[in-house]
Scaffold this active site. Structure first.
Site, PDB file in Angstrom:
ATOM      1  N   THR A   1     -35.631 -25.294  83.796  1.00 34.50           N
ATOM      2  CA  THR A   1     -34.805 -25.361  84.767  1.00 34.50           C
ATOM      3  C   THR A   1     -35.801 -25.304  86.105  1.00 34.50           C
ATOM      4  OG1 THR A   1     -33.483 -23.945  83.626  1.00 34.50           O
ATOM      5  CG2 THR A   1     -33.024 -24.146  85.912  1.00 34.50           C
TER       6      THR A   1
ATOM      7  N   TYR B   1     -36.253 -30.150  84.197  1.00 35.16           N
ATOM      8  CA  TYR B   1     -34.757 -30.753  84.306  1.00 35.16           C
ATOM      9  C   TYR B   1     -34.341 -31.699  85.349  1.00 35.16           C
ATOM     10  CZ  TYR B   1     -32.991 -26.804  81.585  1.00 35.16           C
ATOM     11  OH  TYR B   1     -32.594 -25.893  80.481  1.00 35.16           O
TER      12      TYR B   1
ATOM     13  N   HIS C   1     -30.870 -28.926  71.861  1.00 36.20           N
ATOM     14  CA  HIS C   1     -29.668 -28.034  71.764  1.00 36.20           C
ATOM     15  C   HIS C   1     -28.317 -28.727  71.285  1.00 36.20           C
ATOM     16  CE1 HIS C   1     -32.562 -26.425  74.375  1.00 36.20           C
ATOM     17  NE2 HIS C   1     -31.984 -26.919  75.520  1.00 36.20           N
TER      18      HIS C   1
ATOM     19  N   ARG D   1     -24.960 -26.819  69.850  1.00 39.50           N
ATOM     20  CA  ARG D   1     -24.007 -26.010  70.806  1.00 39.50           C
ATOM     21  C   ARG D   1     -22.430 -25.676  70.474  1.00 39.50           C
ATOM     22  NH1 ARG D   1     -26.305 -24.426  75.556  1.00 39.50           N
ATOM     23  NH2 ARG D   1     -27.878 -25.872  76.350  1.00 39.50           N
TER      24      ARG D   1
ATOM     25  N   ASP E   1     -37.359 -23.656  71.024  1.00 37.51           N
ATOM     26  CA  ASP E   1     -37.235 -23.339  72.201  1.00 37.51           C
ATOM     27  C   ASP E   1     -37.737 -22.169  72.663  1.00 37.51           C
ATOM     28  OD1 ASP E   1     -36.258 -24.273  74.751  1.00 37.51           O
ATOM     29  OD2 ASP E   1     -34.031 -23.451  74.208  1.00 37.51           O
TER      30      ASP E   1
HETATM   31 ZN    ZN Z   1     -33.239 -27.124  77.288  1.00 34.88          ZN
END
Ligand code: ZN
Length: 389
Positions: A99, A130, A224, A227, A285
């Site tokens: 991020t 990102y 991911h 999810r 992660d």
């Molecule tokens: Zn990620």
């Protein structure tokens, strides 16, 4: 220095039964039923009859410099250390930003990667973060991949996420094209690691790219994907279109309560529906922030991704969710090595790097770790540590 590991059941990741494995320096040099050495050279002999011998795990997504910060400066997560990886059986890591690409930078990422490599891990990195347009080191993605040896791809670029730049499919196609040509010209993976958030659009942008441009789904590597069930189902479609998907091993009770599917369960779910076992990977992660936002978008909790998660989820896939041992092992070894295009990683074969794990045969717990020919953990004890550990 020669090391002879005797009598382990070899998961290469195919089960080759009881084998002796000989290592010279940092390379696997022989695999035979019964190796006899007539030499005056020093040979370390390890009796491994009660163990599985597997490749060291290959992690395709690790925030090695730390990540996060979604709850303010004090929530920036700590950097990864050498023993975090070894403790989780990980011998190859892929360093990425996330991020935050303001206070986390590519020079810092590359320097950290070089440090971990010097300590004994194998480390590759992605350029970018990102954000779109991609923030690169040399001016563009193609150049970064071609000229900076450690960069093998770009990402994780965020889609379907309120923290991403809300890119269009055209922008994603252009990023894919740059990464693809950079990869072709340098014989690297050239992939786009894609962070998929909780947004309802899920993988729509990637399917648009495949439909409207010349860039195939296989150029993108969405992570991911566990999810939600809806996202897993799109992942199944993505793999049928030739792509590889990644499941995140790190989780928290809050995230699982909110609907995320445990990595090991997600693997069983995909395989039960006929997914190609070669197109699914797990990643840790590691050192990511694991934020939980409530329905109103407010941050409710924030934890840190664990490097041990991938091995734990591999074990749970076998022990708890009934996945075949070799198929589960491929998701953490051969498959990530293939999508990252690391030909000396993820398998046990003469000529490849000596990255090895010894697992207890009954419990699948981690006993010993060898990275590039050096023992880092022996019989459950760390015998090699990072510089400041
Ligand atoms: Zn990620």
């Amino acid at each position: 220095m020669l090391t002879l590991i005797r009598g382990a059941t070899l998961l290469a990741p195919d089960n080759l039964g009881k084998q002796d494995v000989l290592i010279a320096g940092n390379t696997l040099i022989a695999i035979e039923r019964d190796i006899r050495l007539d030499t005056t050279l020093a040979v370390e002999v390890i009796d491994a009859r009660d163990h599985y011998l597997t490749p060291g795990l290959v992690d395709s997504l690790t925030h090695i410099t730390g990540g996060g910060g979604e709850g303010g400066y004090h929530t920036r997560t700590p950097a990864m250390e050498f023993s975090d990886a070894i403790g989780g059986g990980v011998t190859t890591v892929t360093g990425v930003l996330g991020t935050d690409a303001i206070s986390r930078t590519l020079p810092d990422l590359l320097a950290k990667a070089a440090g971990l490599e010097a300590e004994g891990l194998s480390v590759v990195c992605h350029t970018g973060s990102y954000q779109v347009p991609i923030r690169t080191l040399t001016g563009n993605v193609q150049q970064d991949i071609m000229l900076i040896e450690r960069f093998i791809g770009v990402g994780e670029v965020a889609i379907a996420d309120h923290r991403g730049s809300q890119p269009s499919w055209q922008e994603l196609a252009r990023i894919g094209a740059e990464a693809r040509v950079g990869g072709l010209l340098s014989n690297k993976a050239g992939i786009v690691s894609v962070h998929v958030g909780e947004g309802k659009d899920r993988l729509a942008l990637l399917f648009d790219v495949a439909e409207h441009s010349n860039i195939p789904l296989s150029q993108y590597y969405p992570t991911h994907m566990n999810r939600s069930t809806a996202l897993l189902d799109e992942g199944l479609r993505f793999t049928r279109g030739g792509g590889t998907i990644d499941l995140t091993a790190s989780n928290t009770p809050e995230i699982l309560d909110a609907g995320e599917i445990k990595c090991s369960e997600a693997l069983a779910y995909l395989l039960d529906r006929g997914a190609d076992e070669n197109r699914i990977t797990f990643s840790t992660d590691g050192h990511a922030s694991l934020p939980h936002f409530n329905a109103a978008g407010k941050l409710e909790s924030l934890k840190v991704g664990s490097m041990k998660a991938m091995l734990d989820e591999f074990r749970d896939a076998v022990k708890r969710d009934g996945v075949d041992l070799t198929r589960a092992l491929k998701t953490v070894t051969t498959n990530p090595a293939a999508i990252l295009k690391l030909p000396k990683k993820g398998r046990i074969k003469p000529g490849l790097d000596a990255d090895l794990l010894l697992l207890d045969k009954d419990s699948l717990s981690l006993r010993s770790v060898m990275a590039k020919g050096e023992w880092c953990m022996r019989d459950g004890t760390m015998v090699k540590k990072g510089t400041f550990e």
